[in-house]
Write an enzyme that holds these catalytic residues in place. Structure first.
Site, PDB file in Angstrom:
ATOM      1  N   ASN A 125       0.808  -1.226   0.000  1.00  0.00           N
ATOM      2  CA  ASN A 125       0.000   0.000   0.000  1.00  0.00           C
ATOM      3  C   ASN A 125       0.839   1.274   0.000  1.00  0.00           C
ATOM      4  O   ASN A 125       0.318   2.360  -0.247  1.00  0.00           O
ATOM      5  CB  ASN A 125      -0.985  -0.017   1.172  1.00  0.00           C
ATOM      6  CG  ASN A 125      -2.087  -1.047   0.938  1.00  0.00           C
ATOM      7  OD1 ASN A 125      -2.243  -1.547  -0.180  1.00  0.00           O
ATOM      8  ND2 ASN A 125      -2.832  -1.378   1.981  1.00  0.00           N
ATOM      9  N   ARG A 170     -17.035   1.504  -0.454  1.00  0.00           N
ATOM     10  CA  ARG A 170     -15.793   2.223  -0.764  1.00  0.00           C
ATOM     11  C   ARG A 170     -15.997   3.330  -1.816  1.00  0.00           C
ATOM     12  O   ARG A 170     -15.429   3.256  -2.915  1.00  0.00           O
ATOM     13  CB  ARG A 170     -14.701   1.245  -1.193  1.00  0.00           C
ATOM     14  CG  ARG A 170     -14.404   0.220  -0.121  1.00  0.00           C
ATOM     15  CD  ARG A 170     -13.305  -0.721  -0.504  1.00  0.00           C
ATOM     16  NE  ARG A 170     -11.985  -0.143  -0.348  1.00  0.00           N
ATOM     17  CZ  ARG A 170     -10.861  -0.768  -0.693  1.00  0.00           C
ATOM     18  NH1 ARG A 170     -10.919  -1.953  -1.241  1.00  0.00           N
ATOM     19  NH2 ARG A 170      -9.692  -0.193  -0.509  1.00  0.00           N
ATOM     20  N   ARG A 194      -2.197 -10.946  -4.862  1.00  0.00           N
ATOM     21  CA  ARG A 194      -2.294  -9.499  -5.056  1.00  0.00           C
ATOM     22  C   ARG A 194      -1.443  -8.773  -4.011  1.00  0.00           C
ATOM     23  O   ARG A 194      -0.960  -7.669  -4.286  1.00  0.00           O
ATOM     24  CB  ARG A 194      -3.741  -9.029  -4.898  1.00  0.00           C
ATOM     25  CG  ARG A 194      -4.632  -9.438  -6.025  1.00  0.00           C
ATOM     26  CD  ARG A 194      -5.974  -8.783  -5.901  1.00  0.00           C
ATOM     27  NE  ARG A 194      -5.841  -7.320  -5.871  1.00  0.00           N
ATOM     28  CZ  ARG A 194      -6.855  -6.482  -5.762  1.00  0.00           C
ATOM     29  NH1 ARG A 194      -8.067  -6.933  -5.670  1.00  0.00           N
ATOM     30  NH2 ARG A 194      -6.647  -5.180  -5.753  1.00  0.00           N
TER      31      ARG A 194
HETATM   32  N1  EPU Z   1     -14.299   6.597   2.118  1.00  0.00           N
HETATM   33  C1  EPU Z   1     -15.336   7.413   1.776  1.00  0.00           C
HETATM   34  N2  EPU Z   1     -15.168   8.253   0.708  1.00  0.00           N
HETATM   35  C2  EPU Z   1     -14.022   8.311   0.005  1.00  0.00           C
HETATM   36  C3  EPU Z   1     -12.951   7.471   0.365  1.00  0.00           C
HETATM   37  C4  EPU Z   1     -13.126   6.612   1.441  1.00  0.00           C
HETATM   38  O1  EPU Z   1     -16.393   7.391   2.397  1.00  0.00           O
HETATM   39  O2  EPU Z   1     -13.941   9.096  -0.946  1.00  0.00           O
HETATM   40  C5  EPU Z   1     -14.469   5.668   3.259  1.00  0.00           C
HETATM   41  C6  EPU Z   1     -14.347   4.202   2.812  1.00  0.00           C
HETATM   42  O3  EPU Z   1     -15.580   3.735   2.301  1.00  0.00           O
HETATM   43  C7  EPU Z   1     -13.947   3.534   4.090  1.00  0.00           C
HETATM   44  C8  EPU Z   1     -13.077   4.585   4.789  1.00  0.00           C
HETATM   45  O4  EPU Z   1     -13.384   5.820   4.144  1.00  0.00           O
HETATM   46  O5  EPU Z   1     -15.083   3.281   4.875  1.00  0.00           O
HETATM   47  C9  EPU Z   1     -11.589   4.362   4.686  1.00  0.00           C
HETATM   48  O6  EPU Z   1     -11.223   4.115   3.350  1.00  0.00           O
HETATM   49  P1  EPU Z   1      -9.815   4.606   2.755  1.00  0.00           P
HETATM   50  O7  EPU Z   1     -10.080   5.562   1.663  1.00  0.00           O
HETATM   51  O8  EPU Z   1      -8.936   5.042   3.882  1.00  0.00           O
HETATM   52  O9  EPU Z   1      -9.263   3.266   2.132  1.00  0.00           O
HETATM   53  P2  EPU Z   1      -8.518   3.087   0.740  1.00  0.00           P
HETATM   54  O10 EPU Z   1      -7.610   4.213   0.510  1.00  0.00           O
HETATM   55  O11 EPU Z   1      -9.514   2.734  -0.292  1.00  0.00           O
HETATM   56  C10 EPU Z   1      -6.449   1.858   1.785  1.00  0.00           C
HETATM   57  C11 EPU Z   1      -5.784   0.541   1.586  1.00  0.00           C
HETATM   58  C12 EPU Z   1      -6.678  -0.568   2.119  1.00  0.00           C
HETATM   59  C13 EPU Z   1      -6.916  -0.299   3.601  1.00  0.00           C
HETATM   60  C14 EPU Z   1      -7.530   1.090   3.803  1.00  0.00           C
HETATM   61  C15 EPU Z   1      -7.720   1.483   5.255  1.00  0.00           C
HETATM   62  C16 EPU Z   1      -4.456   0.905  -0.386  1.00  0.00           C
HETATM   63  C17 EPU Z   1      -4.205   0.600  -1.814  1.00  0.00           C
HETATM   64  N3  EPU Z   1      -5.512   0.331   0.169  1.00  0.00           N
HETATM   65  O12 EPU Z   1      -7.678   1.786   1.046  1.00  0.00           O
HETATM   66  O13 EPU Z   1      -5.958  -1.778   1.957  1.00  0.00           O
HETATM   67  O14 EPU Z   1      -7.791  -1.270   4.129  1.00  0.00           O
HETATM   68  O15 EPU Z   1      -6.677   2.079   3.175  1.00  0.00           O
HETATM   69  O16 EPU Z   1      -6.517   1.456   5.933  1.00  0.00           O
HETATM   70  O17 EPU Z   1      -3.699   1.633   0.225  1.00  0.00           O
HETATM   71  C18 EPU Z   1      -5.694  -4.097   1.680  1.00  0.00           C
HETATM   72  O18 EPU Z   1      -4.478  -3.888   1.541  1.00  0.00           O
HETATM   73  O19 EPU Z   1      -6.174  -5.243   1.825  1.00  0.00           O
HETATM   74  C19 EPU Z   1      -6.611  -2.957   1.700  1.00  0.00           C
HETATM   75  C20 EPU Z   1      -7.927  -3.083   1.499  1.00  0.00           C
END
Ligand code: EPU
Length: 422
Positions: A23, A122, A397
């Protein structure tokens, strides 16, 4: 498609080295779009998601080549396309993070929206409102986000939730904007900090990464840089849970102790013995597995990416545990497979109540997402009999050579080719 077959019951013993963080690596690779000069990135894990990112970057005009087993040189001499197509974004949602760098560098971007996924809705609303606040004109058309801007302008933003991806996307856009951007309630994850280090090495002016407020003073251009990706704290935590469930004794070399405080505390509460060593952590367990209460939280709280693995461990604890998942609304798919292995888990909304059972029994199970797959591997390592995990591509992945690493610790694990697709 491959499957993984595990004969449970062997305690893990020995030393294991971590790979670079998935990540952290993904947004860092995307940052190569921000300059026409070459960037050099070391400690890049060889994962399916990294190959997907390179395929996407290739379509956008980034030339990449492996200069070493884990080192990449990337160069976006010019932007050949400003479109991230649906086929790649649906394969890997992190592809959406090219929106910020594309609009900042090329003034245009057309990026498919990712849609829902196996762990929750998400949405990407915070990414979009953030880039819009920097002055981009954004339309949603035919499942794509279409953005245009001559040059972005710094702005003051407050994120409703500290989204990792939105913080990264906005940071990259703001790095080349005119003037100062302030991101309040920014994500504090180490992966966000690593991206800020990379961007600053490229000439960006970002301060406050790792705190709730990040300040980005836009610059005219960014230049080439070298960067080494941080070790994968989620891989570290996964291996620590695997060591604990098998009653083993494992040195996790390179484990980032500072970033794992919540995980270490919880594993100690469960009954694992954890000792910091010069270059990582030693994890063992002799006593009983104790039940705990666990709540996932944004960093530095307990990471959602280790919730499934901890659930597998708590399934054989001596009592009743409660897990509350506060980050994603649908991240209990592994529970249904664990139940098939003999677990006693009741779920209601964001809460899972886990009544410990004396043992798990091996079964054929199916992986639904990356971390769910890892929890099934962990359960299989402790289960009586044989566990067969299908849809192993989820594991590939995000875990580099997991079967080889576990086998080197004494696990009876093998990868076999499945004759037909599941
Ligand atoms: N959210 C919103 N609106 C947005 C973006 C996010 O409501 O525009 C919500 C999401 O629905 C969720 C929360 O905010 O409920 C947190 O989501 P976040 O955006 O922080 O997650 P992400 O950036 O999509 C990354 C990691 C995930 C990890 C999460 C939380 C990467 C590529 N992915 O996802 O990793 O679970 O942060 O720490 O960095 C994994 O590696 O298995 C994985 C899913």
């Amino acid at each position: 498609m491959d499957k993984i077959v595990i004969h449970g019951g062997a305690p893990l013993r020995g030393e294991v080295a971590l790979s670079g963080s998935k990540n952290a690596a993904l947004p860092i690779l995307m940052a190569s779009l921000l300059t026409d000069e070459p960037v050099f990135i070391r400690n890049v894990p060889r994962l399916r998601d990294v190959h997907t990112a390179l395929a996407l970057l290739g379509r956008l005009g980034v030339e990449s080549r492996w200069t070493d087993e884990h080192a990449l040189e990337l160069r976006a001499a010019s932007i050949a396309s400003h479109e991230a197509p649906y086929d790649l974004v649906k394969t890997m949602r992190a592809s959406f993070i090219v929106l910020g760098p594309l609009i900042a560098r090329a003034g245009r971007a057309r990026v498919s929206t990712p849609g829902g996924c196996a762990i929750g809705a998400r949405p990407v609303n915070l990414h979009i409102s953030g880039i819009r606040a920097l002055g981009a004109r954004i339309q949603l058309r035919n499942g794509y986000v279409e953005a245009r801007a001559d040059r972005l302008t710094g702005a003051r933003l407050w994120l409703d939730t500290p989204s990792v991806g939105a913080t990264e996307n906005i940071m990259m856009a703001a790095a080349l904007a005119r003037g100062r951007t302030l991101i309040e309630n920014a994500a504090r994850e180490p992966e966000v900090q690593d991206l800020a280090l990379m961007l600053n090495a490229m000439g960006a002016r970002i301060i406050g990464a790792g705190s709730h407020v990040m300040e980005i003073e836009g610059v005219e251009r960014l230049h080439g840089a070298e960067h080494t990706v941080i070790p994968d704290r989620i891989e570290a935590g996964s291996l620590m849970v695997a060591a604990a469930i098998t009653g083993g004794d494992v040195l996790v070399r390179g484990a980032p102790v500072e970033q794992l405080k919540a995980v270490v505390a919880k594993l100690e509460e469960v009954g694992a013995d954890i000792e910091p060593i010069a270059d990582g952590l030693r994890v063992s367990r002799k006593g009983a597995i104790r039940p705990v209460e666990l709540r996932t939280l944004p960093y530095p709280g307990f990471p959602t990416d280790l919730q499934a693995q901890m659930m597998a461990l708590l399934v054989i604890s001596q009592g009743t545990s409660v897990i509350t998942e506060t980050i994603f609304e649908n991240r209990f798919m592994h529970a249904l497979e664990l139940i098939r292995m003999g677990a006693d888990i009741v779920m209601k909304g964001p809460t899972a109540v886990i009544r410990g059972v004396p043992k798990l029994s091996g079964a054929p199970v199916m992986a639904t997402d990356l971390r769910a797959s890892m929890s099934l591997v962990i359960a299989g390592l402790a289960a009586e009999g044989t566990t067969e995990i299908s849809r192993v591509y989820h594991l590939d992945r995000g875990y580099e050579e997991l079967d080889r690493k576990l086998a080197s610790l004494g696990a009876r694990i093998e990868r076999v080719k499945e004759s037909s697709a599941a």
